[in-house]
Design an enzyme around this catalytic site. Structure first.
Site, short mmCIF file in Angstrom:
data_model
loop_
_atom_site.label_atom_id
_atom_site.label_comp_id
_atom_site.label_asym_id
_atom_site.label_seq_id
_atom_site.Cartn_x
_atom_site.Cartn_y
_atom_site.Cartn_z
CB SER A 310 -0.92 -0.01 1.23
OG SER A 310 -0.16 0.05 2.42
CE1 TYR A 311 1.62 7.57 -2.17
CE2 TYR A 311 1.15 8.46 0.00
CZ TYR A 311 1.65 8.62 -1.27
OH TYR A 311 2.19 9.83 -1.65
#
Length: 836
Positions: A310-311
């Site tokens: 994820s980010y």
């Protein structure tokens, strides 16, 4: 049908998102800037049919800079940069033509269709991972761009530009004009960079001022049985008085038995880790994986754009209640390294992650799909493996262990021994480096039992200084004091390394250089707030209030600039205090370097100062001349410039295959309007100088718009022509005896003809001829002898036959030194055509 323009931050991200939203049925083409692609597909938007165009930016689109003369160090007082100097947003990389390519947001608003209510239709999609679920959910809940967040970014950018440039320009000009061995191109100051350096120098000062102290420890050993003994720890730990230590030894060494005074057995837990945020990832990457923060961040961003995690830029360590923890965990159920652990967690039930900090940005860093070492390889795999193990650990149980301790009395003194026994490994099964250390099990005993004393002795030891800060420790300090953001912390650490303020030693420890130490000590001497973290931390709080809509952009900007402007004036008035420190550590210009070339004014030798920034200094005239950086300099055949009588020097890029002569005076004081500061003879339009562009220019560059290919007369027998603006180098006529630029031009393309003398034994001419004159672009013999490369990489761009015909306009010179005709937009040289 509506047209929906979607813009991602990277080309790879645009491709992944378009593939998800189009379900793989998209068409792709290169954009007009050649760097970004456009992916098109049909679908529905707000319940209506729409044509989607998905593209991206490539790095920052815009950057903030000063206008016109305010970018010229010699023409503007740095104090003017705080308020008087106007700024503008300009393209960060003009070569990409990104604004023209996108015509987006501010640039595209005037040409966008408005809704019936008159509102512009600009939305922002917020997501934290490149998965079908996240991307589709983001499209279903589009929001508006946050104007306050944008203002906060603008304020930070303008503050850093004005404050950093003012201090940097002043101290760079002041100190580089006095000292020759600073070995740094810029003596830079940054509102975040300087406190970051301050932490490193503070630790250095503690090490230097540390004075070791001798202390004594009483150590006792008791026999459990004939084959086993225990070492006991003294409850007093240590004493610093030799006589007192001897007294305790005398009181205990004659004792034969150690009596058990108390025993305890307690079950304890080692907590599983909090969910992973950026700062913790960078800390572990440095301390455990040996990856610098900047490199770790770049690696994490690649894993994110490829959909593996994820980010990676988040301050949050708390998963929201709605977060699907089982989804990412199921992705790892078949992984060869941790499948058994994951399957057991899924079968027995996940343990809810600990409650951490919710910063309101993105969820913690989470693995989004499974990957193998063979798939990722190298450092990308090691970082992915850590992120995945950390995530699995957050949903595992705590590690439980039994801690036992036994207290003994030997004479009047008390001693203790302790041990740990693991009951349930919990999360340490997936993070074995966090395991409870194995310790020798303690004997079973009760209060009142006795064990035989084997020996009691006195150990003499010394206190030791702290070590230099590790990157992980520095990251912790920066986070604690609010210096930088999760995104900028790696940049600030990288900056102090690149500026030669610190060096990275084994164990990724940061040792300050002499320059870094003197700068920080100088700031402390003049104004400690310039280097202490307090003032920047206060500014960051104000910037966060702007982002929240609770502080006025103009007021925060004006007040902060006013504070630093006052500090700047005081710093300038007090610079002698820092200069006193510089004098002790560095040599004056006149005492630095080695004689190289003669000054055109006094005809004495000038000294070549090789330390960054490389330059020539004439001690007799007290003049300094800046030289091109990142190359080597040597005397050029003792030839002189016809304008000022300075001896020419030759700059060479070494392995990159590019070199040109230059006049030190002309390079610093351009004699012609069309010649820029820092230019070499290959950009000089002097009509009669044999080293100038006018005499050696061949034709327009095949790649950039403004450059001219110029013959390098020193390159034989491996002759080359190189662009005087970009990195293009054309290798030609290998083993030719002589190459000269003719006064004649090509009738077809107006490029200068080259007159080449070949060695008879290796001549490519028909009948082993030795001389040929022709156009490097149009002549069929010469075209076969040209190989085009980029100087920075030296990767061949073209070789030999198969080129398409075209036209190369102009040789970059004209009558009386005027530039020749520019290449028409609709025509290209034979070399340039290869790039299309």
């Amino acid at each position: 049908m509506k047209t929906v323009l979607m813009v991602a931050e990277k080309p790879s991200l645009a491709q992944s998102i378009a593939r998800i939203l189009s379900r793989g049925s998209m068409s792709s083409r290169k954009g007009l800037n050649g760097a970004c692609s456009v992916h098109e597909y049909s679908g529905a938007f707000e319940g209506q049919p729409a044509r989607f165009k998905m593209t991206s930016v490539c790095g920052h689109v815009m950057t903030l800079d000063f206008l016109g003369k305010y970018n010229k160090w010699d023409k503007v007082d740095p104090a003017e940069l705080f308020s008087q100097a106007p700024t503008e947003k300009k393209e960060a990389n003009p070569k990409l033509n990104m604004v023209k390519f996108l015509q987006v947001l501010d640039a595209v608003l005037p040409v966008m269709k408005q809704t019936h209510s008159g509102e512009q239709t600009v939305f922002r999609a917020r997501f934290s991972s490149i998965t079908d679920t996240d991307i589709c959910a983001a499209m279903a809940r589009l929001g508006e761009p946050d104007h306050n967040e944008a203002l906060s970014v603008d304020a930070r950018q303008e503050l850093d530009l004005r404050i950093g440039c003012a201090f940097t320009r002043f101290q760079t000009k002041y100190f580089q004009g006095k000292y020759g061995n600073l070995d740094s191109s810029l003596i830079s100051f940054g509102p975040c960079q300087t406190p970051t350096l301050g932490f490193c120098v503070e630790r250095h000062d503690k090490i230097q001022s540390f004075k070791p102290e001798t202390y004594w420890v009483l150590q006792a050993k008791v026999d459990v049985d004939k084959d086993r003994s225990l070492l006991l720890d003294w409850d007093r730990v240590r004493v610093f008085d030799r006589e007192v230590a001897q007294m305790f030894l005398n009181m205990t060494r004659l004792e034969k038995e150690a009596q058990v005074e108390a025993t305890s057995r307690k079950e304890k837990a080692k907590q599983r880790p909090l969910a992973l945020n950026t700062v913790e990832m960078l800390r572990v990457a440095s301390s455990a994986l040996g990856m610098g923060p900047q490199h770790a961040m770049q690696t994490a961003e690649r894993l994110y754009t490829q959909g593996y995690i994820s980010y990676p830029r988040t301050e949050t360590t708390h998963y929201p209640e709605s977060f699907d923890l089982k989804g990412p965990l199921r992705q790892q159920a078949s992984h060869p390294y941790w499948a058994d652990t994951v399957k057991r967690l899924l079968a027995e039930g996940l343990n809810r992650p600990r409650k951490g900090h919710d910063a309101g940005d993105h969820p913690p860093i989470t693995p989004m799909k499974s990957a193998t070492e063979a798939e990722l390889g190298g450092e990308a795999w090691r970082l992915y493996e850590y992120i995945t193990r950390h995530f699995i650990a957050t949903v595992s149980h705590d590690c439980r262990y039994l801690q036992s301790s036994v207290s003994f009395r030997i004479g009047p003194e008390r001693f203790t021994c302790s041990g740990k026994t693991v009951i349930s490994p919990g999360f340490t099964e997936i993070m074995p480096w966090q395991s409870v250390p194995l310790e020798e099990s303690l004997p079973t005993c009760q209060k009142g039992d006795t064990l035989a004393v084997a020996e009691v002795k006195l150990l003499e030891k010394q206190t030791s200084p702290p070590d230099y800060l590790t990157e992980a420790e520095l990251i912790t300090l920066m986070e604690k004091h609010g210096i930088g953001t999760d995104a900028s912390i790696p940049v600030h650490i990288n900056n102090i390394c690149q500026r030669n303020y610190v060096v990275v030693e084994s164990g990724r420890r940061l040792k300050p250089t002499n320059l870094g130490i003197v700068l920080v000590h100088g700031y402390y001497k003049i104004d400690a707030e310039l280097v202490l973290p307090t003032i920047r931390s206060a500014v960051e709080k104000q910037l966060n209030l702007i982002a929240q809509g609770r502080a006025d952009f103009r007021q925060v900007l004006g007040h902060t600039l006013d504070v630093f402007k006052r500090k700047f004036h005081y710093f300038v008035d007090s610079i002698a205090g820092m200069d006193e420190l510089m004098e002790v550590s560095f040599s004056p210009l006149a005492a630095t370097g080695k004689p190289l070339s003669r000054c055109g004014k006094c005809h004495r030798f000038m000294k070549y100062i090789q330390a960054k920034p490389s330059r020539l200094h004439c001690s007799h005239c007290d003049e300094t001349y800046t030289l091109p950086q990142n190359g080597t300099i040597k005397l050029y055949k003792e030839l002189r410039c016809p304008l000022d009588d300075f001896e020419l020097v030759l700059w060479s890029s070494g392995s990159r295959g590019k070199s040109y002569p230059l006049c030190p005076y002309c390079s610093n004081h351009p004699p012609f309007r069309d010649m820029k500061k820092g230019a070499g003879c290959n950009e000089c339009t002097h009509p009669g100088c044999p080293h100038s562009l006018s005499m050696l220019g061949v034709g327009q560059c095949v790649e950039c718009e403004s450059g001219v290919l110029v013959l390098d007369p020193t390159s034989g027998p491996k002759w080359r022509v190189a662009c005087n603006r970009c990195s293009v180098v054309a290798h030609c006529f290998e083993n030719a005896h002589r190459v000269r630029v003719s006064a004649e031009t090509c009738a077809a393309c107006e490029a200068a003809l080259l007159d080449v003398d070949f060695n008879k034994a290796k001549s490519p001419l028909p009948g082993n001829g030795t001389r040929h004159t022709g156009c490097v672009f149009c002549d069929p013999i010469f075209r076969e002898l040209v190989e085009l490369k980029h100087a920075a990489s030296c990767h061949p761009m073209h070789r030999g036959p198969g080129r398409r015909q075209g036209r190369g306009r102009g040789r970059g010179r004209g009558p009386a030194g005027k530039p020749g005709p520019r290449r028409p937009k609709d025509k290209m040289s034979a070399l340039a055509a290869y790039f299309v």
